[in-house]
Motif scaffolding. Sequence first.
Motif, mmCIF file in Angstrom:
data_model
loop_
_atom_site.group_PDB
_atom_site.id
_atom_site.type_symbol
_atom_site.label_atom_id
_atom_site.label_comp_id
_atom_site.label_asym_id
_atom_site.label_seq_id
_atom_site.Cartn_x
_atom_site.Cartn_y
_atom_site.Cartn_z
ATOM 1 N N THR A 1 0.874 4.241 -2.913
ATOM 2 C CA THR A 1 0.691 5.535 -2.492
ATOM 3 C C THR A 1 1.396 6.247 -2.908
ATOM 4 O O THR A 1 1.282 7.487 -3.272
ATOM 5 C CB THR A 1 0.139 5.706 -0.693
ATOM 6 N N THR B 1 -3.635 3.494 -5.538
ATOM 7 C CA THR B 1 -3.999 2.868 -4.043
ATOM 8 C C THR B 1 -3.340 1.014 -4.154
ATOM 9 O O THR B 1 -3.312 1.000 -5.623
ATOM 10 C CB THR B 1 -5.090 2.357 -3.746
ATOM 11 N N GLY B 2 -3.293 0.602 -2.975
ATOM 12 C CA GLY B 2 -2.470 -1.020 -2.756
ATOM 13 C C GLY B 2 -3.650 -1.809 -3.376
ATOM 14 O O GLY B 2 -3.433 -2.234 -4.472
ATOM 15 N N HIS B 3 -4.585 -1.461 -2.948
ATOM 16 C CA HIS B 3 -5.797 -2.219 -3.215
ATOM 17 C C HIS B 3 -6.625 -2.114 -4.528
ATOM 18 O O HIS B 3 -6.822 -3.435 -5.609
ATOM 19 C CB HIS B 3 -7.249 -2.004 -2.673
ATOM 20 N N ASP C 1 0.331 -1.511 -0.339
ATOM 21 C CA ASP C 1 0.332 0.036 -0.114
ATOM 22 C C ASP C 1 0.582 1.625 -0.011
ATOM 23 O O ASP C 1 0.769 2.420 -0.567
ATOM 24 C CB ASP C 1 -1.030 -0.091 0.886
ATOM 25 N N GLU C 2 1.471 1.628 0.747
ATOM 26 C CA GLU C 2 2.985 2.191 0.865
ATOM 27 C C GLU C 2 3.518 2.489 -0.232
ATOM 28 O O GLU C 2 3.679 4.005 -1.175
ATOM 29 C CB GLU C 2 3.713 2.581 1.961
ATOM 30 N N HIS D 1 -4.953 -0.897 -7.763
ATOM 31 C CA HIS D 1 -3.564 -1.163 -8.111
ATOM 32 C C HIS D 1 -3.575 -2.499 -8.404
ATOM 33 O O HIS D 1 -3.536 -3.799 -9.938
ATOM 34 C CB HIS D 1 -2.095 -0.816 -7.984
#
Length: 628
Positions: free
Chosen positions: A391, A396-398, A387-388, A400
């Motif tokens: 971002t 966003t991690g989710h 996620d980091e 992507h």
Amino acid sequence: MTLTDHNQTLFKLRLERSRHDLFDMFEALYDRHPAYAQTRASLEAVMLEAWEARPDDLKWLDMKRDLEPDWFQRPDMVGYVFYIDQFAGDLNGVLGQLDYLEEMGVTYVHLMPCLKPRPGDSDGGYSVMDYRQINPKYGTMDDFERVAGALRARGISLCIDLVLNHTAREHAWAEAARQGDSEKQAYFHLFEDRVLPDQYEQTLTEVFPEHAPGNYTFDEALQKWVWTTFNTHQWDLNWANPQVFLEIAEVMLYLANKGVDVLRLDAVAFMWKRMGTRCQSEPEVHMILQALRAVCRIACPAVIHLEEAIVSPQEMLPYLGRGIHDGKEGNLAYHNSLMVQFWSALATRDTALMTNVLRTHFPTVLRNATYATYIRCHDDIGWAITDEDATAVGATGHGHRAFLKDFYTGDFPGSFARGTLFGVNEETGDSRISGSFASLAGLETALESGDKVAVQRGVDRILLGHALIAAFGGIPLIYMGDEIAMLNDASYLEDPGKTHDSRWIHRPAMDWARVEAAKTGGAESPEALVFQGIRAIMRRRKATPELHAGHPTHIIDTPEKGLFALVHDTPAGTLLCLFNFTENWTSVPGEWALSHGVRDLHEALSDRPVALKEGNIALAPYARVWLR
Ligand code: GLC
Ligand code: GLC
């Protein structure tokens, strides 16, 4: 047998060289264990015995590699990875294909699991029931030694799997445990009831959520729960027991003396358990791995370790030795992030995430270590993007990860890829992907559409990937079948032992007719373009001394968002490697290349000078250029 003075001296010197690397770790791990003193003494004896038994030619190889410790970092290293049966039937068949390997420029082969597996489903051989026997389907230990010798004679290193996180339920240790042998029961993680397993499960992840949910399996014979991170028939070894260390050390040295050069230590992240954690990459894992490394440095220094830890970038680096383990742990580890970022950038046509991840999480240089670089292997691709990191580049991690999943199944509108899901976890929403390089890179859909431009794009993406792993620094691993652009193979669905595991879609039998076509075909044949292209890339790699993995490598920003660039900084000059992740023509100013240390605008991959157009370097769709 009595050792000559010379041999004895060598052993002593090497023992002293690595004594602390080994015994400091061994002591810290096990000194409170009742078997500590006895196993420690046995370990010294085991190493000496293995050294005494080591064949002379291997002892000379030990000497050679002590003198040339950078041997595996050199640009002449080119790897090839295959299942023995899929490639050549059996070990004798492999002997018959050595010319092919040489023709491909291969100097390192990974024979996928070749030790004796359990009968029936064995997770492709990763469920081992005897570490001292070869899978009878492939031949005998004598055949194996013959193959090892023949490879060595051609200057090809041999890598095999050592599955040390678990054994098959049918391994003699597990069988003895099931018969009530308490000493062998202590080799595994057994539980009377669900109390502790339930507590551990709170923080554990699932490796095979679909076909092997949960991390424990109830064993009827034992009337106990067994820790089984992977499949139900793969029993996790208890590495908190020094006896397990000793047993595996013996196995390692036994295999080393058969002529193995590289031990691929399988699934190492899971070797140490700690309540309240994911039980992955705990500090003790690195202590064990350093100690195992030292065992080989003492008794078979020609042998190096490849550590398989398919984890996030921050978690992966320690496998190559960080902090107190610097220079003392894995010589090689899979560069999972490079692989993931390749596919991510290919889908988005944007290299911002790739550049950022590879620059922030990885050092410019490693000591006594380098990466195994790859784009495809026998396993699935997990979207290991945190996620980091997402971002940091405005995603966003989710979001992507979900996009990549849709893109590579082909569900995303306009996607060129055709893959299939693996490891779908209903609870977390995670899922991974299976599929061959060519199918994921768009060749399958292109051939179906009959669109010649699309076919060329597919070919170019495959070559882009190979040019990237050849130039990144480390040993590039070509995965069998990718060099002839083999497509997904759905025939595994007809084999009841395989249907549950979609990874078999990209583990086809080698298509030797296609190899012939690839050797002779012209510009109309995608397999010929890929085969000849990859061969040329690897040939040029060997002729490019800047690609020695010991030089510092910098990931730099580029003027275009679809371009990825890295710079190898060597005393003899700079090599700037540029990759276009888009299907569009683009360019970079010649001045920009010069400002990064490029001197005479010679392109090392094609071995030609670069002609500037109005001061710019033109880059074709999916261009790959290595500028010096
Ligand atoms: C490794 C192998 C994989 C196998 C797993 C369990 O990660 O690459 O194929 O399923 O270990 O042994
Ligand atoms: C996970 C594990 C890895 C294993 C793979 C099997 O990624 O971390 O060790 O090889 O699953 O598909």
